[in-house]
Design an enzyme around this catalytic site. Structure first.
Site, PDB file in Angstrom:
ATOM      1  N   GLU A 147      22.642   1.068 -65.070  1.00 32.31           N
ATOM      2  CA  GLU A 147      21.418   1.628 -64.520  1.00 32.31           C
ATOM      3  C   GLU A 147      21.703   3.045 -64.018  1.00 32.31           C
ATOM      4  O   GLU A 147      22.774   3.333 -63.505  1.00 32.31           O
ATOM      5  CB  GLU A 147      20.944   0.745 -63.358  1.00 32.31           C
TER       6      GLU A 147
ATOM      7  N   LYS B 158      11.534  -2.029 -65.782  1.00 36.57           N
ATOM      8  CA  LYS B 158      11.993  -2.951 -64.740  1.00 36.57           C
ATOM      9  C   LYS B 158      10.829  -3.596 -63.996  1.00 36.57           C
ATOM     10  O   LYS B 158       9.971  -2.917 -63.437  1.00 36.57           O
ATOM     11  CB  LYS B 158      12.899  -2.189 -63.762  1.00 36.57           C
TER      12      LYS B 158
ATOM     13  N   CYS C 135      19.293  -4.768 -63.186  1.00 30.43           N
ATOM     14  CA  CYS C 135      19.775  -4.883 -61.809  1.00 30.43           C
ATOM     15  C   CYS C 135      19.084  -5.961 -60.971  1.00 30.43           C
ATOM     16  O   CYS C 135      19.393  -7.143 -61.107  1.00 30.43           O
ATOM     17  CB  CYS C 135      19.667  -3.517 -61.129  1.00 30.43           C
TER      18      CYS C 135
END
Length: 279
Positions: free
Chosen positions: A42, A116, A154
């Site tokens: 990321e 995301k 993440c």
């Protein structure tokens, strides 16, 4: 047949050129070791030191930064997992951006795009992602030479429903979890979360990571590191420490994956009649 994946750990800064040179070196090293796919973490292209820097650095996927990474994939003739790109999108409110995971194929073409879904709003760490980022809305998987990829970023790793959906509805075999984990959450939960997602889905987990202090000035943000690859049985195949950078090569073997799934056929044993599906 086992195929090779490059697992990367780096320390990105608020300088796109420096970061590209770091990523280029990592990808070149992985290519020299016969990797078919290379996973970058990321924020691989940029991590800001001051408030507003990420928005200022954001670009469209058609912009020059992503073009350079696509050309790199084409030059090295491998696939890239570009783990969390600051994507600028016209029409987003208050100049907010998207945290976008881009899969690039060996022809240098964008094969898949994931925005995301779960934003890291954890004020105790000093990070409130929703202040600058708009959440995505779509679950994304992608066919690749190393297997069906479950594409995440993440903080997503804390939400098992997403990974259940990727495995049991999208047929994922490899879960990509590029990260820039905070120090307190990484210390407490990093390995536990990565190994759990691997075991409960019977997938490989490839978690590239940011590590260490990113900039000398500004917020002096630090990331946990410990980039990790885990097999479908929960065995850690490769792991970095909290500060080193580089690339580790891991093998993804379809025979191992199928053996685990045959021994414990979770896909056919799930009781959807009791607890429902993920959709």
């Amino acid at each position: 047949m086992a195929l090779r994946v490059g697992l990367c750990q780096m320390t990105a800064r608020n300088d796109k050129e420096i970061n590209f040179q770091i990523c280029r070196d990592l990808v070149s090293e992985a290519a020299s070791q016969g990797c078919t796919l290379v996973a970058l973490p990321e924020c691989f292209a940029f991590i800001g030191a001051q408030k507003g820097e990420a928005q200022a650095a954001a670009e469209a996927l058609e912009g020059p930064t992503m073009h350079r990474y696509c050309e790199l994939a084409k030059e090295k003739q491998l696939w890239l997992s570009l783990g969390g790109f600051q994507e600028k999108v016209e029409g987003e409110p208050d100049d907010k951006i998207l945290n976008t995971h881009v899969i690039v194929n060996s022809l240098g073409e964008i094969a898949s795009v994931y925005r995301k879904i779960h934003l890291f709003d954890a004020p105790f760490t000093g990070l409130v992602e929703s202040q600058q980022t708009v959440a995505g809305t779509e679950v994304v998987s992608c066919a690749s030479p190393v297997g069906q990829l479950g594409v995440t970023v993440c903080y997503d790793v804390r939400f098992p429903e997403l990974y259940q959906k990727l495995r049991f509805e999208h047929g994922a075999e490899i879960l990509l979890v590029p990260s820039a984990f905070s120090m307190p959450t990484g210390r407490a939960h990093w390995e536990l979360l990565m190994r759990t997602r691997a075991v409960e889905t019977q997938c490989y987990v490839i978690a590239a990571a940011q590590a260490g202090q990113h900039n000398e000035d500004g917020n002096k943000r630090c990331s946990w590191g410990h980039a990790m690859a885990v097999d479908p049985w929960g065995k850690v195949l490769a792991e970095f420490d909290g500060s080193s950078t580089g690339v580790r090569v891991v093998e993804v073997d379809q025979n191992v994956l199928q053996d685990v799934r045959q021994k414990m056929p979770l896909a056919t044993q799930r009781r959807y009649d009791i607890y429902g599906r993920t959709s």
